[in-house]
Design an enzyme around this catalytic site. Structure first.
Site, PDB file in Angstrom:
ATOM      1  N   THR A  97       0.868  -1.181   0.000  1.00 22.20           N
ATOM      2  CA  THR A  97       0.000   0.000   0.000  1.00 22.20           C
ATOM      3  C   THR A  97       0.900   1.226   0.000  1.00 22.20           C
ATOM      4  O   THR A  97       1.587   1.495   0.996  1.00 22.20           O
ATOM      5  CB  THR A  97      -0.907   0.011   1.250  1.00 22.20           C
ATOM      6  OG1 THR A  97      -1.657  -1.205   1.276  1.00 22.20           O
ATOM      7  CG2 THR A  97      -1.857   1.196   1.212  1.00 22.20           C
ATOM      8  N   LYS A 170      -7.764   1.577  -2.914  1.00 24.25           N
ATOM      9  CA  LYS A 170      -7.399   1.140  -1.550  1.00 24.25           C
ATOM     10  C   LYS A 170      -7.587   2.306  -0.565  1.00 24.25           C
ATOM     11  O   LYS A 170      -8.051   2.119   0.563  1.00 24.25           O
ATOM     12  CB  LYS A 170      -5.940   0.659  -1.543  1.00 24.25           C
ATOM     13  CG  LYS A 170      -5.356   0.362  -0.179  1.00 24.25           C
ATOM     14  CD  LYS A 170      -5.819  -0.952   0.405  1.00 24.25           C
ATOM     15  CE  LYS A 170      -5.237  -1.150   1.820  1.00 24.25           C
ATOM     16  NZ  LYS A 170      -5.548  -2.436   2.385  1.00 24.25           N
ATOM     17  N   LYS A 238      -0.361   4.813   8.561  1.00 21.63           N
ATOM     18  CA  LYS A 238       0.393   4.980   7.304  1.00 21.63           C
ATOM     19  C   LYS A 238      -0.582   5.194   6.151  1.00 21.63           C
ATOM     20  O   LYS A 238      -0.426   6.103   5.340  1.00 21.63           O
ATOM     21  CB  LYS A 238       1.258   3.742   7.039  1.00 21.63           C
ATOM     22  CG  LYS A 238       2.079   3.856   5.754  1.00 21.63           C
ATOM     23  CD  LYS A 238       2.589   2.516   5.250  1.00 21.63           C
ATOM     24  CE  LYS A 238       1.512   1.719   4.596  1.00 21.63           C
ATOM     25  NZ  LYS A 238       1.951   0.677   3.668  1.00 21.63           N
TER      26      LYS A 238
HETATM   27  P1  NAP Z   1       5.538  -6.841   6.985  1.00 17.83           P
HETATM   28  O1  NAP Z   1       5.079  -8.034   7.746  1.00 17.83           O
HETATM   29  O2  NAP Z   1       6.349  -5.795   7.676  1.00 17.83           O
HETATM   30  O3  NAP Z   1       6.337  -7.400   5.715  1.00 17.83           O
HETATM   31  C1  NAP Z   1       7.073  -6.605   4.855  1.00 17.83           C
HETATM   32  C2  NAP Z   1       8.163  -7.495   4.317  1.00 17.83           C
HETATM   33  O4  NAP Z   1       8.865  -6.778   3.297  1.00 17.83           O
HETATM   34  C3  NAP Z   1       9.191  -7.882   5.385  1.00 17.83           C
HETATM   35  O5  NAP Z   1       9.529  -9.238   5.216  1.00 17.83           O
HETATM   36  C4  NAP Z   1      10.360  -6.959   5.083  1.00 17.83           C
HETATM   37  O6  NAP Z   1      11.623  -7.484   5.415  1.00 17.83           O
HETATM   38  C5  NAP Z   1      10.248  -6.804   3.597  1.00 17.83           C
HETATM   39  N1  NAP Z   1      10.810  -5.527   3.169  1.00 17.83           N
HETATM   40  C6  NAP Z   1      10.454  -4.296   3.591  1.00 17.83           C
HETATM   41  N2  NAP Z   1      11.214  -3.376   2.978  1.00 17.83           N
HETATM   42  C7  NAP Z   1      12.036  -4.057   2.149  1.00 17.83           C
HETATM   43  C8  NAP Z   1      13.032  -3.654   1.251  1.00 17.83           C
HETATM   44  N3  NAP Z   1      13.316  -2.353   1.106  1.00 17.83           N
HETATM   45  N4  NAP Z   1      13.706  -4.612   0.573  1.00 17.83           N
HETATM   46  C9  NAP Z   1      13.382  -5.919   0.727  1.00 17.83           C
HETATM   47  N5  NAP Z   1      12.448  -6.364   1.565  1.00 17.83           N
HETATM   48  C10 NAP Z   1      11.769  -5.430   2.267  1.00 17.83           C
HETATM   49  O7  NAP Z   1       4.307  -6.068   6.328  1.00 17.83           O
HETATM   50  P2  NAP Z   1       2.930  -6.678   5.797  1.00 17.83           P
HETATM   51  O8  NAP Z   1       1.925  -6.626   6.899  1.00 17.83           O
HETATM   52  O9  NAP Z   1       3.209  -7.951   5.081  1.00 17.83           O
HETATM   53  O10 NAP Z   1       2.501  -5.539   4.760  1.00 17.83           O
HETATM   54  C11 NAP Z   1       3.103  -5.424   3.478  1.00 17.83           C
HETATM   55  C12 NAP Z   1       2.326  -4.375   2.682  1.00 17.83           C
HETATM   56  O11 NAP Z   1       0.959  -4.800   2.553  1.00 17.83           O
HETATM   57  C13 NAP Z   1       2.295  -2.993   3.342  1.00 17.83           C
HETATM   58  O12 NAP Z   1       2.368  -1.990   2.370  1.00 17.83           O
HETATM   59  C14 NAP Z   1       0.945  -2.984   4.054  1.00 17.83           C
HETATM   60  O13 NAP Z   1       0.445  -1.660   4.230  1.00 17.83           O
HETATM   61  C15 NAP Z   1       0.097  -3.791   3.103  1.00 17.83           C
HETATM   62  N6  NAP Z   1      -1.057  -4.465   3.719  1.00 17.83           N
HETATM   63  C16 NAP Z   1      -0.935  -5.130   4.904  1.00 17.83           C
HETATM   64  C17 NAP Z   1      -2.044  -5.757   5.462  1.00 17.83           C
HETATM   65  C18 NAP Z   1      -1.962  -6.502   6.782  1.00 17.83           C
HETATM   66  O14 NAP Z   1      -3.015  -6.894   7.310  1.00 17.83           O
HETATM   67  N7  NAP Z   1      -0.774  -6.739   7.342  1.00 17.83           N
HETATM   68  C19 NAP Z   1      -3.275  -5.700   4.806  1.00 17.83           C
HETATM   69  C20 NAP Z   1      -3.373  -5.038   3.596  1.00 17.83           C
HETATM   70  C21 NAP Z   1      -2.258  -4.416   3.064  1.00 17.83           C
HETATM   71  P3  NAP Z   1      12.170  -7.615   6.930  1.00 17.83           P
HETATM   72  O15 NAP Z   1      11.968  -9.053   7.270  1.00 17.83           O
HETATM   73  O16 NAP Z   1      13.587  -7.221   6.857  1.00 17.83           O
HETATM   74  O17 NAP Z   1      11.355  -6.667   7.769  1.00 17.83           O
END
Ligand code: NAP
Length: 285
Positions: A97, A170, A238
């Protein structure tokens, strides 16, 4: 089935990549903390790569599910980013997102790549069960080409419009959620102050015009003070930041979303950044 470079094996990305592996795609994996890519490969197959550029080389699609605008820039157009090695005509599908501005500018500056901004709704549970709603922005051809890949974890896949329109959809989703959750929190708070039995209340009004997904899935847990059900306040802030920035640019008036953003800031100050979004009711106690 094709070769997919998958970047970002977090709460959402890990189960998405798992569905792609089950569907028979060859995965080339990259994650900021490398051990996740190795753990994934050991469990489900795929090749851990040292950089995104290495992962994207020869891939039919680069899929990203990382944190914010800076992360997406880094993994696409950064020094070791994927765009430098992604073949002409390959797809770039971003599930993060982020701002519509970033989605538009990546698509406009890389017309040789089929860019699809594809943020998701449905949270961790939707990703695990492969039941996400996916809002797509991009050319008709790019979204059409991406759809068979997205079907591995998407229950509803809708092309909203050109690049950036997935992110704008979104944002509209988050605006709608913010108002509904605050309204539900106030209804439950009011009922508690008035001495109304919450179970009887939810039974009665949950089938009427006040019914909502939040009412069905969160009202009882809100009453019980349980706030460990997925999408966190930190992520919502965010997202509302992206919403309010976009509204400043397009002139939309969002008084409730702006107010609820401040209410979520209160919840963060109360130590609730990792609570789910229904925790708005905490500040009414
Ligand atoms: P998350 O658990 O923090 O996962 C993000 C992943 O991306 C982590 O494994 C992180 O690595 C990796 N990452 C981040 N920056 C990076 C970079 N610069 N290079 C390589 N890898 C990188 O987050 P999430 O909950 O999966 O969310 C991911 C996206 O989906 C976000 O934009 C969020 O707003 C969106 N989203 C989330 C949800 C939800 O319920 N969680 C729902 C809808 C949308 P590390 O292991 O090093 O941290």
């Amino acid at each position: 089935m094709g070769t997919i470079a998958f970047v970002g094996l977090g709460v959402m990305g890990w189960p998405m990549a798992r569905h792609l592996a089950s569907a028979g795609h060859q995965l080339r994996l990259f994650n900021r903390s490398a051990e996740k890519a190795h753990l994934f490969a050991a469990a489900y197959g795929g090749t851990p790569c040292a950089t995104v550029a290495e992962a994207a080389k020869g891939a039919d699609a680069l899929i990203t599910c990382v944190g914010n605008d800076d992360d997406v820039r880094q993994v696409t157009i950064g020094p070791d980013g994927g765009f430098q090695s992604l073949a002409d005509g390959a797809l770039f599908i971003d599930h993060s997102t982020v701002s519509a501005h970033l989605a538009r500018s990546l698509a406009q500056s890389h017309p040789r790549i089929g860019c699809v901004d594809a943020p998701v709704s449905g949270g961790q549970a939707g990703a695990e069960s492969g039941q996400l709603a996916i809002m797509c922005g991009g050319t008709e051809a790019a979204v059409l080409a991406a759809t068979p890949i997205l079907q591995a974890y998407g229950r509803r896949i809708v092309r909203i419009g050109e690049a950036g329109h997935g992110q704008l959809a979104k944002m509209a989703n988050q605006i709608a959620i913010a108002g509904v959750v605050q309204g539900l929190a106030e209804a439950l708070h009011f009922a508690a102050k008035a001495g109304v039995d919450p179970d009887a209340l939810i039974d009665a009004i949950g089938q009427g015009a006040a019914q909502s997904w939040q009412m069905d899935n969160r009202a009882r847990t809100m009453v019980e003070g349980k706030f460990d059900f997925g999408f966190a306040v930190d992520l919502m802030r965010k997202d509302l930041g992206l919403v309010l920035a976009e509204a400043r640019a397009n002139g939309a008036s969002l008084p409730v979303a702006a107010l609820v953003d401040q209410f979520y800031a209160d919840v963060q100050k109360m130590g609730g950044g990792r609570n789910d979004t229904s925790s708005l009711i905490r500040r009414l106690a």
